[in-house]
Design a protein around this motif. Structure first.
Motif, PDB file in Angstrom:
ATOM      1  N   GLU A 107      -8.287  -4.576  -0.235  1.00 59.95           N
ATOM      2  CA  GLU A 107      -8.475  -5.667  -1.189  1.00 59.95           C
ATOM      3  C   GLU A 107      -9.472  -6.675  -0.625  1.00 59.95           C
ATOM      4  O   GLU A 107     -10.386  -7.123  -1.341  1.00 59.95           O
ATOM      5  CB  GLU A 107      -7.141  -6.342  -1.485  1.00 59.95           C
ATOM      6  N   TYR A 139      -3.096  -1.887   1.829  1.00 65.09           N
ATOM      7  CA  TYR A 139      -3.641  -2.391   0.557  1.00 65.09           C
ATOM      8  C   TYR A 139      -4.441  -3.668   0.786  1.00 65.09           C
ATOM      9  O   TYR A 139      -5.536  -3.845   0.244  1.00 65.09           O
ATOM     10  CB  TYR A 139      -2.494  -2.646  -0.417  1.00 65.09           C
ATOM     11  N   ASP A 140      -3.894  -4.579   1.617  1.00 62.92           N
ATOM     12  CA  ASP A 140      -4.535  -5.869   1.838  1.00 62.92           C
ATOM     13  C   ASP A 140      -5.915  -5.711   2.470  1.00 62.92           C
ATOM     14  O   ASP A 140      -6.842  -6.467   2.161  1.00 62.92           O
ATOM     15  CB  ASP A 140      -3.653  -6.744   2.730  1.00 62.92           C
ATOM     16  N   LEU A 146     -10.862  -1.362  -3.355  1.00 64.11           N
ATOM     17  CA  LEU A 146      -9.754  -0.691  -4.035  1.00 64.11           C
ATOM     18  C   LEU A 146     -10.257   0.058  -5.266  1.00 64.11           C
ATOM     19  O   LEU A 146     -11.232  -0.349  -5.902  1.00 64.11           O
ATOM     20  CB  LEU A 146      -8.693  -1.703  -4.462  1.00 64.11           C
ATOM     21  N   THR A 183      -3.806   4.644   0.837  1.00 62.68           N
ATOM     22  CA  THR A 183      -4.496   3.603   1.594  1.00 62.68           C
ATOM     23  C   THR A 183      -4.065   3.597   3.055  1.00 62.68           C
ATOM     24  O   THR A 183      -4.866   3.248   3.927  1.00 62.68           O
ATOM     25  CB  THR A 183      -4.274   2.221   0.965  1.00 62.68           C
ATOM     26  N   SER A 230       1.677  -0.070  -5.362  1.00 68.29           N
ATOM     27  CA  SER A 230       0.542  -0.944  -5.663  1.00 68.29           C
ATOM     28  C   SER A 230       0.021  -0.726  -7.080  1.00 68.29           C
ATOM     29  O   SER A 230       0.476   0.158  -7.808  1.00 68.29           O
ATOM     30  CB  SER A 230      -0.585  -0.685  -4.657  1.00 68.29           C
ATOM     31  N   GLY A 239       0.821  -1.212   0.000  1.00 67.10           N
ATOM     32  CA  GLY A 239       0.000   0.000   0.000  1.00 67.10           C
ATOM     33  C   GLY A 239       0.849   1.252   0.000  1.00 67.10           C
ATOM     34  O   GLY A 239       2.032   1.222   0.321  1.00 67.10           O
ATOM     35  N   LYS A 264      -9.057   1.067  -8.929  1.00 65.92           N
ATOM     36  CA  LYS A 264      -8.038   0.764  -9.931  1.00 65.92           C
ATOM     37  C   LYS A 264      -8.385   1.482 -11.225  1.00 65.92           C
ATOM     38  O   LYS A 264      -9.317   1.092 -11.935  1.00 65.92           O
ATOM     39  CB  LYS A 264      -7.919  -0.744 -10.140  1.00 65.92           C
ATOM     40  N   ASP A 297      -0.919   4.311  -6.229  1.00 65.43           N
ATOM     41  CA  ASP A 297      -0.657   4.616  -4.823  1.00 65.43           C
ATOM     42  C   ASP A 297       0.513   3.776  -4.338  1.00 65.43           C
ATOM     43  O   ASP A 297       0.392   2.557  -4.200  1.00 65.43           O
ATOM     44  CB  ASP A 297      -1.910   4.322  -3.998  1.00 65.43           C
TER      45      ASP A 297
END
Length: 433
Positions: free
Chosen positions: A409, A405-406, A414, A343, A373, A339, A416, A370
């Protein structure tokens, strides 16, 4: 909380506001209005570096279809354009960001060669945007690219704000800190810039390759010491010797040069505010230069959102709180997190809100990337943390390990976009209903 706001409507509103901010910084929409009248004599050489360089070059070619143009710009790998290369008058080269590479260094050297030997009748049009520091990393004499790559990583890991990182970069570079403008003298240099830095300081955008630099070797050395950076021995020696200082304000070699800011974080925030009014939301721009550790900025913004929801201060619901600026993420060596600032700021915010009803937030980078990522950022709402926990991920542990990030996700939130080919820094939107 109003009864007609739900997750679907809130997410759609946040995405529409973010898209409005990105559109306000699109070079294909805004650049042409800042061009001068096409020159009647002399050469026009177009050069540039940054995440927006490809679109900026295309905007120049579209605005000046009959003007003979030559030149080179550097964009990130993957930031290509739909026009076939055979139709381009301005050569497009690619480099790496945030970790420099050899192709970017070669392109920076090609740009310097393209502007050498010009006359006072010639015009250099410099297209500068955020990310240019990494893309145009060209070592000063006596340094190697591998050494500057190590310097760049130390800067990214230090937690230093962008203007301090760029002070060090400029004093180890053959391209930044006004050196491109020196190479172009005595030609006139017109810089068109897209700002990604707090305060829109042209000396900081892409490390200011075409503008005077008031910083010094002594300041660069002091910053290295302050952040206890472990720079390569050759870089430390170069800073200690302090030879070939960057051109300072008032340098006659830069006389007559001009800079025009074509897109800024504040312009993007104002476009988002206008879009919010169209949704019957009351907007408040908190500022375009919020800095600090990302998670702490997120916590502070959560407090403002709570105040709005509970007390109607600084605005009553429904409202949107808008802000921009570059936060920092201080990471220990070897940290695996994917991340970025956006994030991590959002996760700090979500933890502070702790599922507060009627409040949603978006944090994203307008360049579409970001950190390291593949996402521009993410959206958080009242159920985000619970969704991550149900998927087996503890949000507090993830924040401590820089794995924001996780979390998003797992929550399926997220954003994109892919590279947007522009960059006016991070934006943060809090929707309080």
């Amino acid at each position: 909380m109003t009864s007609d706001w739900n997750e679907t409507r809130a997410v759609a509103a946040l995405r529409a506001l973010f898209d409005a901010g990105v559109r306000a910084a699109d070079p294909l929409s805004v650049l042409a209005a800042h061009l001068p009248e096409p020159p009647r004599s002399g050469r026009v050489v177009v050069v540039g570096a940054g995440k927006a360089a490809a679109k900026m070059a295309l905007a120049v070619e579209r605005a000046w279809p009959e003007v003979p143009l030559t030149g080179v710009v550097i964009a990130p790998h993957g930031a290509d354009l739909p026009e076939p290369p055979a139709h381009r008058r301005i050569a497009l080269r690619f480099g790496a960001h945030p970790r420099p590479d050899a192709s970017g260094a070669a392109a920076a050297a090609e740009i310097l060669e393209a502007v050498r030997g010009l006359t006072a009748d010639d015009l250099v049009l410099a297209l500068i945007s955020g990310g240019g520091s990494s893309l145009s990393t060209l070592p000063a004499e006596g340094l190697t690219l591998e050494e500057l790559i190590a310097v760049n990583q130390a800067l990214l890991d230090s937690g230093a704000p962008i203007h301090e990182m760029n002070c060090i970069r400029k004093h180890l570079s053959a391209f930044s800190g006004g050196r491109l403008a020196l190479a172009a003298a005595p030609a006139r240099v017109l810089t068109l810039a897209i700002s990604d830095v707090p305060g829109d300081d042209p000396e900081v955008i892409a490390s200011g390759p075409t503008v005077a630099d008031p910083s010094t070797y002594a300041e660069a050395r002091a910053l290295v010491a302050h952040y206890r950076m472990g720079l390569p021995e050759a870089a430390m020696r170069h800073l200690a010797e302090g030879r070939d200082e960057t051109p300072k304000p008032g340098d006659p070699r830069l006389a007559g040069n001009e800079l025009r800011m074509i897109a800024t974080p504040m312009m993007a925030l104002e476009a988002m505010a206008e879009a919010a009014r169209g949704m019957d939301l009351l907007p408040l721009i908190l500022g375009d230069a919020l800095e600090g550790e990302a998670r702490h900025v997120g916590q502070a913004l959560a407090g403002i959102a709570r105040s709005a929801a509970t007390h109607g201060l600084p605005l009553g619901a429904p409202c949107v709180l808008l802000s921009g600026g570059e936060t920092t993420v201080t990471m220990a060596p070897g940290t695996p997190g994917a991340g970025g600032r956006g994030t991590e700021c959002l996760l700090g915010m979500a933890l502070a809100l702790n599922g507060a009803p009627g409040t949603w937030a978006l944090c994203a980078d307008t360049d579409g990337i970001d950190g390291k990522s593949d996402a521009a950022g993410a959206i958080a709402g009242p159920d985000t943390l619970a969704m991550a926990r149900r998927a087996g991920l503890d949000p507090r542990t993830a924040l401590a390990e820089h794995r924001s990030y996780d979390v998003f996700e797992k929550a399926g939130s997220l954003i994109k976009t892919g590279p947007t080919l522009t960059n006016v820094n991070d934006v943060r939107i809090l929707l309080v209903t």
